[in-house]
Design a protein around this motif. Structure first.
Motif, PDB file in Angstrom:
ATOM      1  N   SER A   1      30.897  57.180  39.894  1.00 35.56           N
ATOM      2  CA  SER A   1      31.820  58.061  40.617  1.00 35.56           C
ATOM      3  C   SER A   1      31.074  59.137  41.390  1.00 35.56           C
ATOM      4  CB  SER A   1      32.824  58.699  39.653  1.00 35.56           C
ATOM      5  OG  SER A   1      33.765  57.735  39.275  1.00 35.56           O
ATOM      6  N   ASP A   2      29.953  59.603  40.841  1.00 34.17           N
ATOM      7  CA  ASP A   2      29.140  60.601  41.569  1.00 34.17           C
ATOM      8  C   ASP A   2      28.564  59.980  42.836  1.00 34.17           C
ATOM      9  OD1 ASP A   2      29.586  62.538  39.701  1.00 34.17           O
ATOM     10  OD2 ASP A   2      27.798  62.061  38.521  1.00 34.17           O
ATOM     11  N   VAL A   3      28.051  58.763  42.705  1.00 40.14           N
ATOM     12  CA  VAL A   3      27.456  58.082  43.862  1.00 40.14           C
ATOM     13  C   VAL A   3      28.535  57.772  44.906  1.00 40.14           C
ATOM     14  CG1 VAL A   3      26.278  55.960  44.613  1.00 40.14           C
ATOM     15  CG2 VAL A   3      25.491  57.165  42.557  1.00 40.14           C
ATOM     16  N   ALA A   4      29.711  57.336  44.420  1.00 39.18           N
ATOM     17  CA  ALA A   4      30.800  56.964  45.338  1.00 39.18           C
ATOM     18  C   ALA A   4      31.389  58.181  46.047  1.00 39.18           C
ATOM     19  CB  ALA A   4      31.894  56.214  44.584  1.00 39.18           C
ATOM     20  N   ALA A   5      31.042  59.392  45.587  1.00 41.27           N
ATOM     21  CA  ALA A   5      31.568  60.602  46.238  1.00 41.27           C
ATOM     22  C   ALA A   5      30.667  61.050  47.398  1.00 41.27           C
ATOM     23  CB  ALA A   5      31.701  61.719  45.212  1.00 41.27           C
ATOM     24  N   ILE A   6      29.496  60.413  47.558  1.00 40.71           N
ATOM     25  CA  ILE A   6      28.556  60.825  48.614  1.00 40.71           C
ATOM     26  C   ILE A   6      29.031  60.285  49.963  1.00 40.71           C
ATOM     27  CG2 ILE A   6      26.148  60.684  49.400  1.00 40.71           C
ATOM     28  CD1 ILE A   6      25.393  60.204  46.401  1.00 40.71           C
ATOM     29  N   LYS A   7      29.144  61.189  50.937  1.00 40.77           N
ATOM     30  CA  LYS A   7      29.701  60.830  52.256  1.00 40.77           C
ATOM     31  C   LYS A   7      28.960  59.644  52.886  1.00 40.77           C
ATOM     32  CE  LYS A   7      29.422  63.148  56.259  1.00 40.77           C
ATOM     33  NZ  LYS A   7      28.783  64.298  56.708  1.00 40.77           N
ATOM     34  N   GLU A   8      27.620  59.697  52.862  1.00 42.70           N
ATOM     35  CA  GLU A   8      26.817  58.659  53.519  1.00 42.70           C
ATOM     36  C   GLU A   8      27.021  57.305  52.833  1.00 42.70           C
ATOM     37  OE1 GLU A   8      25.753  61.667  52.634  1.00 42.70           O
ATOM     38  OE2 GLU A   8      25.515  62.497  54.650  1.00 42.70           O
ATOM     39  N   VAL A   9      27.180  57.330  51.519  1.00 51.74           N
ATOM     40  CA  VAL A   9      27.407  56.086  50.763  1.00 51.74           C
ATOM     41  C   VAL A   9      28.742  55.481  51.174  1.00 51.74           C
ATOM     42  CG1 VAL A   9      27.879  55.165  48.451  1.00 51.74           C
ATOM     43  CG2 VAL A   9      25.961  56.746  48.790  1.00 51.74           C
ATOM     44  N   ARG A  10      29.752  56.333  51.315  1.00 52.35           N
ATOM     45  CA  ARG A  10      31.085  55.828  51.684  1.00 52.35           C
ATOM     46  C   ARG A  10      31.094  55.276  53.107  1.00 52.35           C
ATOM     47  NH1 ARG A  10      34.117  56.449  47.511  1.00 52.35           N
ATOM     48  NH2 ARG A  10      35.734  55.232  48.550  1.00 52.35           N
ATOM     49  N   THR A  11      30.405  55.965  54.024  1.00 50.77           N
ATOM     50  CA  THR A  11      30.375  55.484  55.410  1.00 50.77           C
ATOM     51  C   THR A  11      29.770  54.088  55.442  1.00 50.77           C
ATOM     52  OG1 THR A  11      30.057  57.758  56.096  1.00 50.77           O
ATOM     53  CG2 THR A  11      29.545  56.072  57.735  1.00 50.77           C
ATOM     54  N   PHE A  12      28.685  53.918  54.686  1.00 53.08           N
ATOM     55  CA  PHE A  12      27.995  52.624  54.618  1.00 53.08           C
ATOM     56  C   PHE A  12      28.919  51.550  54.019  1.00 53.08           C
ATOM     57  CE2 PHE A  12      25.609  49.716  51.808  1.00 53.08           C
ATOM     58  CZ  PHE A  12      24.721  49.130  52.711  1.00 53.08           C
ATOM     59  N   ALA A  13      29.524  51.857  52.871  1.00 53.75           N
ATOM     60  CA  ALA A  13      30.350  50.850  52.176  1.00 53.75           C
ATOM     61  C   ALA A  13      31.605  50.504  52.979  1.00 53.75           C
ATOM     62  CB  ALA A  13      30.725  51.363  50.787  1.00 53.75           C
ATOM     63  N   VAL A  14      32.242  51.522  53.555  1.00 51.23           N
ATOM     64  CA  VAL A  14      33.483  51.277  54.312  1.00 51.23           C
ATOM     65  C   VAL A  14      33.196  50.382  55.521  1.00 51.23           C
ATOM     66  CG1 VAL A  14      35.272  52.395  55.738  1.00 51.23           C
ATOM     67  CG2 VAL A  14      34.698  53.342  53.495  1.00 51.23           C
ATOM     68  N   ALA A  15      32.078  50.630  56.206  1.00 52.08           N
ATOM     69  CA  ALA A  15      31.726  49.795  57.377  1.00 52.08           C
ATOM     70  C   ALA A  15      31.549  48.336  56.950  1.00 52.08           C
ATOM     71  CB  ALA A  15      30.464  50.325  58.036  1.00 52.08           C
ATOM     72  N   GLU A  16      30.884  48.129  55.808  1.00 56.35           N
ATOM     73  CA  GLU A  16      30.678  46.755  55.297  1.00 56.35           C
ATOM     74  C   GLU A  16      32.026  46.114  54.952  1.00 56.35           C
ATOM     75  OE1 GLU A  16      27.632  45.053  54.861  1.00 56.35           O
ATOM     76  OE2 GLU A  16      26.999  46.711  56.139  1.00 56.35           O
ATOM     77  N   GLN A  17      32.889  46.898  54.308  1.00 52.48           N
ATOM     78  CA  GLN A  17      34.204  46.377  53.887  1.00 52.48           C
ATOM     79  C   GLN A  17      35.043  46.000  55.104  1.00 52.48           C
ATOM     80  OE1 GLN A  17      35.248  49.819  51.590  1.00 52.48           O
ATOM     81  NE2 GLN A  17      33.823  49.283  49.964  1.00 52.48           N
ATOM     82  N   GLN A  18      34.987  46.835  56.143  1.00 57.52           N
ATOM     83  CA  GLN A  18      35.786  46.532  57.343  1.00 57.52           C
ATOM     84  C   GLN A  18      35.292  45.255  58.021  1.00 57.52           C
ATOM     85  OE1 GLN A  18      35.493  50.397  59.221  1.00 57.52           O
ATOM     86  NE2 GLN A  18      37.486  51.015  58.424  1.00 57.52           N
TER      87      GLN A  18
END
Ligand code: DC
Length: 223
Positions: free
Chosen positions: A101-118
């Motif tokens: 949850s700490d890692v998933a709260a990092i903005k850069e991590v989310r930008t990376f994961a969301v782009a992959e998911q899209q």
């Protein structure tokens, strides 16, 4: 039938992945477990002893991460690969659950994961579960489900799952972990866990797996 995107969001361990897998199988869709992506990134960070409070270190690490899902005929499941290694089972460990949850709260991590998911959802015909799939990843999805269940039921389910792998685990540890993750996931700054305004709630505290699939298929018929 025209293929659509189905999103399933909700609290930890409330049956999201079970319903997502049921739907994907029934419809011949691809199932993507977005939580597995955050778990695999966490595994990479831990293995590389990364200081994830340092944005530069995070950005450099993300450049070296390739995440893929491959369908395993034997298990009948899609499994996650981190840089070519199947990490589907390692990422379910409590060590990862305590940090994810700490890692998933990092903005850069989310930008990376969301782009992959899209990217994965471009061709539609996908069921993705997570925390921000209906709100951030696919805000235009045709069917959005928000799942919930009583905390005691969720703890019991997760405990059974984890106990099989680690008989030393206690109910208390599992409960604390679930509550901590729910708190961080729904209070973080970047795309916190929220029900999308147009998501439909399924509370699966007292319903069977068959019933929950039936409810979801009826929702699908309605749209
Ligand atoms: O669904 P899960 O328990 O495997 O998810 C692991 C963690 O990843 C969870 O604590 C929150 C985070 N997560 C997220 O922030 N956004 C998602 N779309 C999916 C998971």
């Amino acid at each position: 039938m025209k293929k659509i995107v189905i999103t399933i969001d909700g609290w930890s361990s409330c049956g999201k992945s079970t319903l997502a897998k049921q739907l994907a199988k029934h419809l011949g869709y691809v199932y993507i477990d977005s939580g597995a992506m955050y778990r695999a990134i966490t595994l990479y960070f831990l293995r590389h002893h990364l200081d994830w409070t340092d944005v530069l270190e995070v950005n450099n690490a993300l450049k070296n991460i390739i995440l893929e899902f491959h369908f395993n005929e034997k298990s009948g499941q899609s499994e996650i690969y981190l840089n070519g290694e199947n990490v589907e089972y390692v990422i379910r460990d409590l060590v990862i659950a305590e940090k994810v949850s700490d890692v998933a709260a990092i903005k850069e991590v989310r930008t990376f994961a969301v782009a992959e998911q899209q990217k994965m959802g471009k061709k539609k015909g996908i069921v993705m579960d997570g925390r921000d799939i209906g709100t951030t990843v696919f805000p235009d999805a045709a069917l959005k489900i928000f799942m919930t269940a009583d905390i005691s039921v969720r703890v019991e389910r997760r405990f059974k799952e984890m106990f099989e792998k680690n008989p030393n685990i206690t109910i208390e540890e599992v409960k604390n972990n679930l509550e901590m993750r729910d708190y961080i996931d729904s209070n973080r700054e970047v795309s916190p866990l929220r029900k999308a305004a147009d998501a439909i709630v399924i509370d699966n505290t007292n319903i069977s797996m068959e019933q929950q699939l039936k409810i979801a298929l009826n929702l699908l018929k309605e749209i």
